[in-house]
Design an enzyme around this catalytic site. Structure first.
Site, short mmCIF file in Angstrom:
data_model
loop_
_atom_site.label_atom_id
_atom_site.label_comp_id
_atom_site.label_asym_id
_atom_site.label_seq_id
_atom_site.Cartn_x
_atom_site.Cartn_y
_atom_site.Cartn_z
N GLY A 47 0.91 -1.18 0.18
CA GLY A 47 -0.01 -0.09 -0.08
C GLY A 47 0.95 1.29 -0.10
N GLY A 51 -1.01 8.13 0.65
CA GLY A 51 -1.36 8.17 2.13
C GLY A 51 -0.33 8.04 2.95
CG PHE A 73 -4.44 -2.88 -7.49
CD1 PHE A 73 -4.22 -3.20 -8.52
CD2 PHE A 73 -5.89 -3.70 -7.18
CE1 PHE A 73 -4.82 -3.88 -9.52
CE2 PHE A 73 -6.57 -4.11 -7.92
CZ PHE A 73 -6.01 -4.46 -9.07
CE1 TYR A 224 -8.77 9.00 13.61
CE2 TYR A 224 -10.83 8.23 13.17
CZ TYR A 224 -10.10 9.09 13.64
OH TYR A 224 -10.55 10.47 14.22
CE1 TYR A 234 -12.46 4.85 10.27
CE2 TYR A 234 -12.14 3.91 12.24
CZ TYR A 234 -11.85 4.19 10.94
OH TYR A 234 -10.60 3.54 10.36
CB THR A 274 -6.16 9.55 2.95
OG1 THR A 274 -7.41 8.87 3.38
CG2 THR A 274 -5.20 9.90 3.78
P1 NAD Z 1 -4.89 5.39 0.91
O1 NAD Z 1 -6.27 5.13 0.08
O2 NAD Z 1 -4.33 6.78 0.58
O3 NAD Z 1 -3.83 4.22 0.43
C1 NAD Z 1 -4.11 2.92 0.14
C2 NAD Z 1 -3.17 2.03 -0.33
O4 NAD Z 1 -3.60 0.89 -0.63
C3 NAD Z 1 -2.58 2.72 -1.58
O5 NAD Z 1 -1.18 2.52 -2.02
C4 NAD Z 1 -3.27 1.67 -2.68
O6 NAD Z 1 -2.81 1.61 -3.94
C5 NAD Z 1 -3.39 0.22 -2.07
N1 NAD Z 1 -4.28 -0.53 -2.50
C6 NAD Z 1 -5.47 -0.58 -2.20
N2 NAD Z 1 -6.02 -1.68 -2.77
C7 NAD Z 1 -4.98 -2.55 -3.10
C8 NAD Z 1 -4.76 -3.75 -3.47
N3 NAD Z 1 -5.93 -4.55 -3.75
N4 NAD Z 1 -3.64 -4.44 -3.92
C9 NAD Z 1 -2.53 -3.52 -3.79
N5 NAD Z 1 -2.72 -2.17 -3.22
C10 NAD Z 1 -4.05 -1.73 -2.79
O7 NAD Z 1 -5.22 4.98 2.40
P2 NAD Z 1 -4.72 5.55 3.71
O8 NAD Z 1 -5.49 6.66 4.33
O9 NAD Z 1 -3.16 5.96 3.81
O10 NAD Z 1 -4.86 4.23 4.58
C11 NAD Z 1 -3.92 3.51 4.96
C12 NAD Z 1 -4.18 2.85 6.46
O11 NAD Z 1 -4.16 3.76 7.20
C13 NAD Z 1 -5.38 2.13 6.36
O12 NAD Z 1 -5.48 0.91 7.29
C14 NAD Z 1 -6.50 3.05 7.14
O13 NAD Z 1 -7.56 2.65 7.82
C15 NAD Z 1 -5.35 3.62 7.98
N6 NAD Z 1 -5.61 5.00 8.71
C16 NAD Z 1 -6.06 5.80 7.96
C17 NAD Z 1 -6.32 7.36 8.52
C18 NAD Z 1 -6.76 8.45 7.82
O14 NAD Z 1 -7.37 9.30 8.27
N7 NAD Z 1 -6.66 8.31 6.57
C19 NAD Z 1 -6.20 7.39 9.88
C20 NAD Z 1 -5.59 6.33 10.60
C21 NAD Z 1 -5.31 5.11 10.16
NA NA Z 2 -1.49 4.02 2.24
#
Ligand code: NAD
Ligand code: NA
Length: 396
Positions: A47, A51, A73, A224, A234, A274
């Protein structure tokens, strides 16, 4: 071509390669001058393209000097269409890593599949030997379980009862009331299957069985919690069940890694704009009030500030990693401060379409949202014709 943002609902259909590059370079320039982290040498980020995952890759490479393999992806550019932002981010990351003499290769495909896991393992064996940090940062609405072939879709719903609260359409600034129906038992199972820890465990099992994890290897996933305000949709909703599962999986993975003396952690991160969080009802209103409050107090952070702090002040201090009573690393500590939460709760009561521009950081929200797609960077000339057909170097 000349690329402009084209919005549809909560997503932007276009992305700007130069803006995405600016986003990556800004993040590199944040972490690099802080000095070298005595941290991991070989890092796998699942991933890695947007983000928290992208920030994790940047801190690993440009903060700790690590070799990185990134899995994601993303959509490649096609005839007359831009790529997805994570594609351009990764193209920029690869270019900068190469310039800096850092090993970096990327794999584009479905991380939930056996095929991509095998491909990643082959690449590690060929180039790096062993990995000492695995970051699991996937956010996806859908997952096909490779063992059963069943495709699961996650939903964002409360459990047991209807939830009604305020929400904002951050494009128009209109605050309205939203009511979300409770989930079914099946919704919960599906959401846990997509965003819980099952796939994280599958990755670690596969890496361990292939012998590509180093002694003392660490693995990290992101969670989170957030305030009482958003709890029904949430933390106590379907996605919260998935996060409960993810957090429980950390203990199982630590068991799995025992013979290597390895360890799995969940880090609880701050709410940030994000692509994933923009799609959750109520959260954008909370974020706009939170941003306003944290910026006023001088404690606002984006992904790179969060992950840089995670590495420098939690994971790689040379001392024991500080955790809460549930074994979780907390970098949402400033978000959850009582003075911050009290202020946000007070603003929440006052929030209407009329008051929000003054009491919330709607501008900051919108600006961050546009930046996710490479727009709104002051040093990018958006009138310029750019090559949308940019390729990612070292894409396997
Ligand atoms: P994001 O959407 O920015 O990033 C998601 C990533 O996952 C990308 O790199 C994408 O290409 C990849 N991805 C998605 N489906 C895929 C697949 N099938 N195969 C390969 N790669 C795949 O999301 P984010 O906000 O950075 O979230 C990342 C983690 O952080 C999550 O677990 C989210 O719950 C957690 N989080 C987010 C927040 C927030 O406020 N955004 C806060 C705390 C925790
Ligand atoms: Na990410």
């Amino acid at each position: 071509m000349i690329i402009e943002p084209r919005m549809r609902g909560f997503i932007c259909l276009t992305a700007h390669p130069k803006g995405c590059e600016a986003n990556v370079i800004n993040q590199i320039q944040y972490t690099q001058p802080k000095g070298q982290i005595k941290g991991p040498k070989n890092v796998l980020v699942i991933g890695a393209s947007t983000g928290f995952g992208l920030a994790s890759r940047i801190v690993s490479a440009f903060g700790a000097g690590a070799s990185t393999i990134g899995v994601f992806f993303e959509k490649a550019p096609a005839e007359g269409k831009t790529a997805s932002p994570g594609w351009y981010n990764s193209a920029a990351f690869q270019k900068e890593a190469k310039k800096a003499g850092l090993y970096a290769k990327s794999i584009n495909g479905d991380a939930f599949s056996d095929d991509i896991k095998n491909k990643t393992i082959d690449l590690i064996k060929k180039d790096l030997g062993k990995i000492d940090l695995v970051i699991y940062s996937l956010a996806s609405p859908v997952r096909t379980n490779p063992k059963t072939g069943v495709t699961h879709r996650s939903v964002l719903k409360p459990i047991g009862q209807n939830y009604t609260n305020k929400t904002v359409d951050f494009h128009t600034g209109v605050v309205s009331s939203i009511s979300i129906n409770p989930s079914t038992e099946e919704d919960i199972e599906n959401t846990v299957a997509v965003m819980g820890g099952e796939d994280w465990q599958m990755w670690i099992d596969a890496l361990l069985n292939a012998g590509v994890l180093a002694d003392n290897a660490l693995t990290l996933a992101y969670s989170y919690i957030g305030p009482a305000l958003t709890e029904p949709v949430y933390r106590k909703g379907t996605i919260g069940r998935a996060k409960d599962h993810l957090e429980e999986t950390a203990f199982k993975i630590t068991d799995t890694l025992k013979k290597l003396n390895g360890k799995a952690y969940v880090s609880v991160n701050k709410a940030l704009v994000t692509q994933a969080s923009s799609a959750i009802p109520v959260i954008p209103l909370y974020i706009s009030l939170l941003y306003k409050t944290m910026k006023e107090k001088g404690i606002h952070e984006g992904c790179i500030e969060q992950i840089d702090r995670l590495f420098r002040e939690r994971l790689y201090t040379g001392q024991e990693v500080p955790t809460d009573e549930k074994g979780r690393i907390r970098i949402d500590d400033w978000e959850m401060r009582a003075d911050v939460q009290d202020k946000v709760a007070e603003l929440w009561e006052q929030a209407t379409s009329e008051t929000l521009p003054a009491i919330g950081d709607l501008q900051g929200y919108k600006s961050d949202f546009l930046k996710l797609f490479g727009f709104n960077f002051s040093n990018v000339n958006y009138l310029e014709d750019v090559n949308e057909n940019l390729q990612i170097e070292e894409l396997q």
